[in-house]
Design a protein around this motif. Structure first.
Motif, PDB file in Angstrom:
ATOM      1  N   VAL A   1     -31.318 -13.544 -23.986  1.00 25.51           N
ATOM      2  CA  VAL A   1     -30.052 -13.481 -22.776  1.00 25.51           C
ATOM      3  C   VAL A   1     -29.039 -14.409 -23.319  1.00 25.51           C
ATOM      4  N   VAL A   2     -29.450 -15.475 -23.850  1.00 28.17           N
ATOM      5  CA  VAL A   2     -28.278 -16.468 -24.456  1.00 28.17           C
ATOM      6  C   VAL A   2     -27.540 -15.958 -25.391  1.00 28.17           C
ATOM      7  N   GLU A   3     -28.171 -15.015 -26.398  1.00 29.68           N
ATOM      8  CA  GLU A   3     -27.289 -14.547 -27.352  1.00 29.68           C
ATOM      9  C   GLU A   3     -26.175 -13.362 -26.906  1.00 29.68           C
ATOM     10  N   ARG A   4     -26.718 -12.805 -25.617  1.00 28.72           N
ATOM     11  CA  ARG A   4     -25.911 -11.842 -25.187  1.00 28.72           C
ATOM     12  C   ARG A   4     -24.825 -12.519 -24.042  1.00 28.72           C
ATOM     13  N   THR A   5     -24.854 -13.640 -23.924  1.00 29.93           N
ATOM     14  CA  THR A   5     -24.038 -14.305 -22.634  1.00 29.93           C
ATOM     15  C   THR A   5     -22.784 -14.647 -23.487  1.00 29.93           C
TER      16      THR A   5
ATOM     17  N   GLU B   1     -23.435 -10.864 -14.858  1.00 25.04           N
ATOM     18  CA  GLU B   1     -24.496 -10.031 -15.126  1.00 25.04           C
ATOM     19  C   GLU B   1     -24.141  -8.519 -14.610  1.00 25.04           C
ATOM     20  N   LEU B   2     -23.786  -8.442 -13.325  1.00 24.11           N
ATOM     21  CA  LEU B   2     -23.709  -7.242 -12.748  1.00 24.11           C
ATOM     22  C   LEU B   2     -22.127  -6.612 -12.398  1.00 24.11           C
ATOM     23  N   GLY B   3     -21.382  -7.475 -12.747  1.00 28.04           N
ATOM     24  CA  GLY B   3     -19.856  -7.166 -12.458  1.00 28.04           C
ATOM     25  C   GLY B   3     -19.673  -7.247 -10.999  1.00 28.04           C
TER      26      GLY B   3
ATOM     27  N   VAL C   1     -21.811  -7.713 -17.739  1.00 27.37           N
ATOM     28  CA  VAL C   1     -22.133  -7.850 -19.281  1.00 27.37           C
ATOM     29  C   VAL C   1     -23.596  -7.508 -19.381  1.00 27.37           C
ATOM     30  N   HIS C   2     -24.474  -7.531 -18.402  1.00 26.44           N
ATOM     31  CA  HIS C   2     -26.010  -7.201 -18.261  1.00 26.44           C
ATOM     32  C   HIS C   2     -26.685  -7.809 -19.358  1.00 26.44           C
ATOM     33  N   MET C   3     -26.523  -9.181 -19.623  1.00 31.54           N
ATOM     34  CA  MET C   3     -27.236 -10.042 -20.646  1.00 31.54           C
ATOM     35  C   MET C   3     -28.662 -10.166 -20.264  1.00 31.54           C
ATOM     36  N   PHE C   4     -28.961 -10.303 -19.007  1.00 34.28           N
ATOM     37  CA  PHE C   4     -30.566 -10.422 -18.584  1.00 34.28           C
ATOM     38  C   PHE C   4     -31.168  -9.104 -18.923  1.00 34.28           C
ATOM     39  N   ALA C   5     -30.674  -8.152 -18.308  1.00 34.62           N
ATOM     40  CA  ALA C   5     -31.136  -6.697 -18.387  1.00 34.62           C
ATOM     41  C   ALA C   5     -31.484  -6.253 -19.887  1.00 34.62           C
ATOM     42  N   GLU C   6     -30.239  -6.467 -20.859  1.00 37.56           N
ATOM     43  CA  GLU C   6     -30.439  -6.187 -22.118  1.00 37.56           C
ATOM     44  C   GLU C   6     -31.439  -6.925 -22.740  1.00 37.56           C
ATOM     45  N   GLY C   7     -31.413  -8.164 -22.334  1.00 31.43           N
ATOM     46  CA  GLY C   7     -32.208  -9.300 -23.132  1.00 31.43           C
ATOM     47  C   GLY C   7     -33.562  -9.102 -22.823  1.00 31.43           C
ATOM     48  N   PHE C   8     -34.147  -8.613 -21.807  1.00 31.12           N
ATOM     49  CA  PHE C   8     -35.210  -8.329 -21.672  1.00 31.12           C
ATOM     50  C   PHE C   8     -35.902  -7.048 -22.162  1.00 31.12           C
ATOM     51  N   ALA C   9     -34.905  -6.097 -22.211  1.00 30.82           N
ATOM     52  CA  ALA C   9     -35.018  -4.771 -22.575  1.00 30.82           C
ATOM     53  C   ALA C   9     -35.357  -4.771 -24.170  1.00 30.82           C
ATOM     54  N   ALA C  10     -34.522  -5.974 -24.829  1.00 28.64           N
ATOM     55  CA  ALA C  10     -34.862  -6.123 -26.230  1.00 28.64           C
ATOM     56  C   ALA C  10     -36.222  -6.666 -26.420  1.00 28.64           C
TER      57      ALA C  10
END
Length: 180
Positions: free
Chosen positions: A52-56, A97-99, A144-153
């Motif tokens: 998540v941090v990497e995507r934030t 996260e959500l816009g 940005v969806h950093m939490f959703a994408e971080g979890f998916a990864a």
């Protein structure tokens, strides 16, 4: 995997193929299962935190702004529930996260961002901040969806962590003769 917004943020559920086996082990020796699942949950939470941090988006300040505030929290474990949390106390995390829908945002954070990220003078940054604010007022902002994408990864790794934790718990219970 299922995700849904909650009052506190976004809740994501991970279904495990060996969940029944883990529940049966919990009935025999809960302390062993809690120890194994706790370790898996902590390891998984730290993995998600990193992703998540990497995507934030990077903010202003020595603490790293939003990215620097994202932390894994101690796991919670009970029969039928294993909860790991990765989150932040910063109020603007959900809109990032959500816009957002169109609105006029506060100018000061945008001005600080423009000064530090774009290297603008205070006057130039104020002008840029108003231009950004007008665009957000007209169009909103994209998430940005950093939490959703971080979890998916990390989803497959998480499944592996929990499957192995369940196997270790069952093995330990068998070695202990059904309990401690």
């Amino acid at each position: 995997m299922a995700g849904s917004p909650t009052q506190e943020g976004i809740e994501i559920r991970l279904e495990l193929p060996n969940a029944r086996q883990i529940l049966e082990a919990f009935e025999k020796a809960p302390e062993i299962v809690v120890e194994e699942l706790g370790a898996a949950t902590w390891e998984g939470s730290l993995l998600i935190q990193r992703e998540v941090v990497e995507r934030t988006p990077r903010g202003v300040g020595a603490g790293g702004g939003l990215a620097g505030s994202i932390q894994a929290r101690d796991p919670q474990i009970a029969p039928g529930l294993v909860r790991g949390e990765v989150g932040t106390a910063l109020s603007y995390a959900v809109p990032v996260e959500l816009g957002t829908r169109p609105h006029f945002p506060p100018i000061e954070p945008l001005q600080l961002w423009a000064q530090h990220k774009l290297g603008l003078s205070e006057v130039e940054a104020e002008s840029a901040a108003y231009a950004i604010a007008r665009k957000i007022k007209a169009h909103g902002s994209q998430g940005v969806h950093m939490f959703a994408e971080g979890f998916a990864a990390t989803e497959e790794q998480l499944r592996t962590f929990y499957a192995r934790a369940g196997e270790r718990a069952v093995e330990r219970i068998g070695q202990a003769g059904g309990g401690q």
